[in-house]
Design a protein around this motif. Structure first.
Motif, mmCIF file in Angstrom:
data_model
loop_
_atom_site.group_PDB
_atom_site.id
_atom_site.type_symbol
_atom_site.label_atom_id
_atom_site.label_comp_id
_atom_site.label_asym_id
_atom_site.label_seq_id
_atom_site.Cartn_x
_atom_site.Cartn_y
_atom_site.Cartn_z
ATOM 1 N N GLY A 196 6.969 -7.648 -5.127
ATOM 2 C CA GLY A 196 7.926 -6.605 -4.803
ATOM 3 C C GLY A 196 7.500 -5.228 -5.263
ATOM 4 N N GLY A 197 8.522 -4.426 -5.560
ATOM 5 C CA GLY A 197 8.370 -2.985 -5.639
ATOM 6 C C GLY A 197 8.951 -2.449 -4.344
ATOM 7 N N HIS A 198 9.695 -1.370 -4.398
ATOM 8 C CA HIS A 198 10.393 -0.907 -3.205
ATOM 9 C C HIS A 198 9.469 -0.609 -2.026
ATOM 10 N N GLY A 199 8.210 -0.274 -2.308
ATOM 11 C CA GLY A 199 7.293 0.068 -1.222
ATOM 12 C C GLY A 199 7.157 -1.012 -0.170
ATOM 13 N N VAL A 200 7.308 -2.267 -0.566
ATOM 14 C CA VAL A 200 7.110 -3.372 0.372
ATOM 15 C C VAL A 200 8.121 -3.352 1.505
ATOM 16 N N MET A 201 9.247 -2.670 1.296
ATOM 17 C CA MET A 201 10.275 -2.644 2.327
ATOM 18 C C MET A 201 9.811 -1.912 3.570
ATOM 19 N N TRP A 202 8.733 -1.135 3.428
ATOM 20 C CA TRP A 202 8.213 -0.406 4.585
ATOM 21 C C TRP A 202 6.970 -1.052 5.196
ATOM 22 N N ASP A 203 6.120 -1.684 4.394
ATOM 23 C CA ASP A 203 4.898 -2.216 5.021
ATOM 24 C C ASP A 203 4.840 -3.727 5.154
ATOM 25 N N PHE A 204 5.793 -4.466 4.568
ATOM 26 C CA PHE A 204 5.782 -5.920 4.732
ATOM 27 C C PHE A 204 6.481 -6.431 6.000
ATOM 28 N N PRO A 205 7.665 -5.925 6.349
ATOM 29 C CA PRO A 205 8.456 -6.605 7.380
ATOM 30 C C PRO A 205 7.795 -6.744 8.742
ATOM 31 N N ASN A 206 7.026 -5.776 9.162
ATOM 32 C CA ASN A 206 6.503 -5.794 10.525
ATOM 33 C C ASN A 206 4.993 -5.970 10.604
ATOM 34 N N ASP A 207 4.398 -6.489 9.535
ATOM 35 C CA ASP A 207 2.953 -6.702 9.557
ATOM 36 C C ASP A 207 2.654 -8.072 10.179
ATOM 37 N N ASN B 130 0.817 -1.221 0.000
ATOM 38 C CA ASN B 130 0.000 0.000 0.000
ATOM 39 C C ASN B 130 0.850 1.270 0.000
ATOM 40 N N VAL B 131 2.166 1.122 0.006
ATOM 41 C CA VAL B 131 3.067 2.270 0.140
ATOM 42 C C VAL B 131 3.205 3.009 -1.188
ATOM 43 N N THR B 132 2.994 4.321 -1.146
ATOM 44 C CA THR B 132 2.999 5.126 -2.373
ATOM 45 C C THR B 132 4.298 5.882 -2.620
ATOM 46 N N ARG B 133 5.128 6.067 -1.579
ATOM 47 C CA ARG B 133 6.361 6.840 -1.740
ATOM 48 C C ARG B 133 7.512 6.200 -0.980
ATOM 49 N N TYR B 134 8.724 6.419 -1.490
ATOM 50 C CA TYR B 134 9.900 6.093 -0.703
ATOM 51 C C TYR B 134 9.857 6.959 0.552
ATOM 52 N N GLN B 135 9.912 6.340 1.703
ATOM 53 C CA GLN B 135 9.764 7.084 2.942
ATOM 54 C C GLN B 135 10.832 8.173 3.063
ATOM 55 N N GLY B 136 10.402 9.384 3.442
ATOM 56 C CA GLY B 136 11.313 10.510 3.583
ATOM 57 C C GLY B 136 11.602 11.237 2.286
ATOM 58 N N THR B 137 10.918 10.850 1.213
ATOM 59 C CA THR B 137 11.113 11.508 -0.079
ATOM 60 C C THR B 137 9.759 11.763 -0.729
ATOM 61 N N ASN B 138 9.796 12.460 -1.836
ATOM 62 C CA ASN B 138 8.583 12.659 -2.637
ATOM 63 C C ASN B 138 8.520 11.704 -3.818
#
Length: 225
Positions: free
Chosen positions: A101-112, A10-18
């Protein structure tokens, strides 16, 4: 017949960037198409359910089969618009779970934790836990009932550090897959950057990069048909 559960971000942006990110389209469509062609159904789930964004870069690396699958009403509705929530999933319905994949998963997959429990239940039922590319992030923190990492001692692959450098994203990702896998006792395997590569260790099947979703699907089908 049981189905395969496909996990999307569900992540739309690289965290900390636009900079926009999201699902790498082909990693969902090519896997799903291969599985469905074998007569096995698929469902789509995401951490929050509902809308799934596409990584715009992935649209530059499509082919005719990816685009045809993307254009189907079924994929647009069930995957990109109305993906299921984890609390709507019964693990008993699935023979495997597949993390895209897709880079967004690095933020919402690991700790779900909900997705982790679904994956562990499928595995404990004799099913398969699979991933491709950055989807390996979904496997990192799955632990068995004894508190042991599921990937510990297992050969695992995913998007490599060399591939992050080529993609120009090494400086913005929250971790490197090789280091994260090895930290949890996994044995990270790889081949040449951006070449198809998938491996199986017990009931874990993983693919290295966006060229590997069909290879993951084929390995899975060898085990379940």
């Amino acid at each position: 017949m049981k189905k395969v559960l496909i996990v999307l971000t569900n992540v739309t942006r690289y965290q900390g960037t636009n900079d926009p990110t999201g699902l790498w389209l082909g990693e969902a469509t090519e896997f799903a198409e291969t599985i469905q062609e074998a007569g096995i159904g698929v469902d789509y789930v995401s951490p929050k359910g509902g809308f799934v964004p596409l990584d715009p870069r992935s649209m530059k690396y499509t082919n005719e089969s990816i685009m045809k699958f993307y254009e189907t009403a079924d994929f647009q509705k069930r995957a990109l618009t109305n993906s299921l929530r984890p609390n709507e999933i019964n693990p008993d319905d699935y023979l495997a779970i597949y993390y895209t994949g897709g880079h967004g998963v690095m933020w919402d997959f690991p700790n779900d934790r909900s997705l982790q429990q679904i994956a562990l239940s499928i595995y404990d039922n004799g099913g398969y836990v699979t991933s491709v590319c950055h989807g390996v992030a979904g496997l990192l923190n799955i632990k068995d009932d004894a508190g042991r990492y599921l990937i510990a001692g297992k050969s695992i692959t995913g998007f490599t550090t060399a591939e992050e450098i080529i993609a120009g994203k090494k400086s913005v990702v929250p971790f490197l897959n090789k280091q994260a896998v090895e930290k949890r006792g996994g044995k990270f395997k790889k081949k040449r950057a951006y070449k198809e590569y998938a491996i199986q260790d017990d009931r874990l099947i993983t693919g290295q990069n966006p060229f590997s979703p069909r290879a993951v699907a084929r390995l899975l089908l060898e085990n379940v048909r």
